[in-house]
Write an enzyme that holds these catalytic residues in place. Structure first.
Site, PDB file in Angstrom:
ATOM      1  N   CYS A  89       0.841  -1.197   0.000  1.00  0.00           N
ATOM      2  CA  CYS A  89       0.000   0.000   0.000  1.00  0.00           C
ATOM      3  C   CYS A  89       0.878   1.250   0.000  1.00  0.00           C
ATOM      4  O   CYS A  89       1.795   1.375   0.817  1.00  0.00           O
ATOM      5  CB  CYS A  89      -0.897  -0.011   1.231  1.00  0.00           C
ATOM      6  SG  CYS A  89      -1.845   1.500   1.453  1.00  0.00           S
ATOM      7  N   GLU A  90       0.604   2.159  -0.900  1.00  0.00           N
ATOM      8  CA  GLU A  90       1.442   3.344  -1.016  1.00  0.00           C
ATOM      9  C   GLU A  90       1.247   4.338   0.125  1.00  0.00           C
ATOM     10  O   GLU A  90       2.055   5.243   0.304  1.00  0.00           O
ATOM     11  CB  GLU A  90       1.218   4.047  -2.352  1.00  0.00           C
ATOM     12  CG  GLU A  90      -0.133   4.680  -2.528  1.00  0.00           C
ATOM     13  CD  GLU A  90      -0.283   5.351  -3.890  1.00  0.00           C
ATOM     14  OE1 GLU A  90      -0.972   6.377  -3.943  1.00  0.00           O
ATOM     15  OE2 GLU A  90       0.262   4.837  -4.886  1.00  0.00           O
ATOM     16  N   HIS A  91       0.203   4.176   0.927  1.00  0.00           N
ATOM     17  CA  HIS A  91      -0.043   5.121   2.014  1.00  0.00           C
ATOM     18  C   HIS A  91       0.818   4.853   3.250  1.00  0.00           C
ATOM     19  O   HIS A  91       1.260   5.782   3.917  1.00  0.00           O
ATOM     20  CB  HIS A  91      -1.517   5.110   2.415  1.00  0.00           C
ATOM     21  CG  HIS A  91      -2.407   5.671   1.355  1.00  0.00           C
ATOM     22  ND1 HIS A  91      -3.762   5.434   1.315  1.00  0.00           N
ATOM     23  CD2 HIS A  91      -2.136   6.455   0.276  1.00  0.00           C
ATOM     24  CE1 HIS A  91      -4.285   6.049   0.261  1.00  0.00           C
ATOM     25  NE2 HIS A  91      -3.319   6.671  -0.368  1.00  0.00           N
ATOM     26  N   HIS A  92       1.030   3.547   3.574  1.00  0.00           N
ATOM     27  CA  HIS A  92       1.802   3.208   4.775  1.00  0.00           C
ATOM     28  C   HIS A  92       2.961   2.257   4.496  1.00  0.00           C
ATOM     29  O   HIS A  92       3.669   1.855   5.410  1.00  0.00           O
ATOM     30  CB  HIS A  92       0.885   2.580   5.834  1.00  0.00           C
ATOM     31  CG  HIS A  92      -0.191   3.493   6.318  1.00  0.00           C
ATOM     32  ND1 HIS A  92      -1.467   3.496   5.791  1.00  0.00           N
ATOM     33  CD2 HIS A  92      -0.171   4.463   7.267  1.00  0.00           C
ATOM     34  CE1 HIS A  92      -2.189   4.406   6.397  1.00  0.00           C
ATOM     35  NE2 HIS A  92      -1.445   5.016   7.291  1.00  0.00           N
ATOM     36  N   GLN A 130      -5.352  -0.667  -4.114  1.00  0.00           N
ATOM     37  CA  GLN A 130      -6.143  -1.780  -4.649  1.00  0.00           C
ATOM     38  C   GLN A 130      -7.026  -1.313  -5.805  1.00  0.00           C
ATOM     39  O   GLN A 130      -7.145  -2.000  -6.820  1.00  0.00           O
ATOM     40  CB  GLN A 130      -6.992  -2.403  -3.540  1.00  0.00           C
ATOM     41  CG  GLN A 130      -7.840  -3.575  -4.015  1.00  0.00           C
ATOM     42  CD  GLN A 130      -8.522  -4.305  -2.879  1.00  0.00           C
ATOM     43  OE1 GLN A 130      -8.031  -4.316  -1.750  1.00  0.00           O
ATOM     44  NE2 GLN A 130      -9.659  -4.918  -3.156  1.00  0.00           N
ATOM     45  N   HIS A 158      -5.555  -6.032   4.150  1.00  0.00           N
ATOM     46  CA  HIS A 158      -4.592  -4.936   4.165  1.00  0.00           C
ATOM     47  C   HIS A 158      -3.891  -4.830   5.515  1.00  0.00           C
ATOM     48  O   HIS A 158      -4.548  -4.749   6.556  1.00  0.00           O
ATOM     49  CB  HIS A 158      -5.300  -3.616   3.852  1.00  0.00           C
ATOM     50  CG  HIS A 158      -5.734  -3.508   2.432  1.00  0.00           C
ATOM     51  ND1 HIS A 158      -5.108  -2.668   1.538  1.00  0.00           N
ATOM     52  CD2 HIS A 158      -6.708  -4.142   1.730  1.00  0.00           C
ATOM     53  CE1 HIS A 158      -5.683  -2.784   0.348  1.00  0.00           C
ATOM     54  NE2 HIS A 158      -6.662  -3.671   0.440  1.00  0.00           N
ATOM     55  N   CYS A 160      -2.297  -2.324   6.710  1.00  0.00           N
ATOM     56  CA  CYS A 160      -2.552  -1.050   7.385  1.00  0.00           C
ATOM     57  C   CYS A 160      -3.862  -1.098   8.169  1.00  0.00           C
ATOM     58  O   CYS A 160      -3.952  -0.548   9.271  1.00  0.00           O
ATOM     59  CB  CYS A 160      -2.533   0.114   6.399  1.00  0.00           C
ATOM     60  SG  CYS A 160      -3.647  -0.065   5.003  1.00  0.00           S
TER      61      CYS A 160
END
Length: 197
Positions: A89-92, A130, A158, A160
């Site tokens: 995941c590119e956020h975390h 996703q 996920h 995260c």
């Protein structure tokens, strides 16, 4: 047995190793203690492998499409279900993984089934969302095969979510990306048959 990680073009392993070391120092760790001596290398190699799809067009995984003759008809729908994948995941920068179901309604071209699995893997090997992953897979199939339509369903867990909301750790995110058109009756039949398995 150790394996050499796959890497994308433009990667800099030494810079990645230094960055992991800097991160350990930034969070107050002793990057020189015995247990962490090789950690920057291990993490850097893992990340280079997980991000080896960066800079590579996912459609390249499909190769040259197989042209159908005038007498050949592949049916109304081609599907490949339960394709496993892992991404980050590119956020975390935490992993998410699950399965992808790919359906397309051919017109004059088809793809080898292993090529579809390779497409999923290549599109997943980058910092990803996703929702974007499903759309990239669908767009690649449309670009290369030019079918009537494509539908891509992804179901994943996920990291995260598991970390930030432990009570939802076993939840699964479901996304569907569609391009073009697939006859409703055919799509319902495929979805029903898959849910029954």
């Amino acid at each position: 047995m150790t394996t050499t990680p796959r890497t994308s073009t433009g990667t800099d392993r030494a810079l990645a190793v230094a960055a992991v070391r800097d991160l350990l120092l930034a969070v107050g760790e002793d990057a020189d203690r015995l247990g962490l001596l090789r950690t920057p290398e291990r993490v850097a190699d893992l990340m280079l492998d997980l991000f080896s799809g960066l800079g590579v067009d996912p459609a390249s995984a499909l190769g040259a499409p197989v042209a159908l003759t005038e007498n050949e008809h592949p049916g109304e729908l081609v599907g490949m279900t339960g394709i496993p994948f892992r991404s980050v995941c590119e956020h975390h920068l935490l992993p998410f993984d699950g399965v992808v179901d790919v359906y397309y309604a051919p017109e004059r071209h088809i793809a080898g089934l292993s090529r579809i699995a390779s497409l999923v893997d290549l599109a997943a090997r980058r910092p990803q969302l996703q929702e974007r992953l499903g759309q990239q897979i669908a767009d690649a199939l449309m670009t290369v095969l030019r079918p009537h339509g494509v539908a891509v369903r992804i179901e994943a867990t996920h990291g995260c979510v598991a970390h930030l909301e432990p009570r939802a750790a076993s939840s699964r995110a479901v996304t569907v990306a569609t391009v073009g058109s697939i006859p409703d009756a055919t799509w319902r039949l495929a979805a029903r048959d898959h849910s029954a398995s």
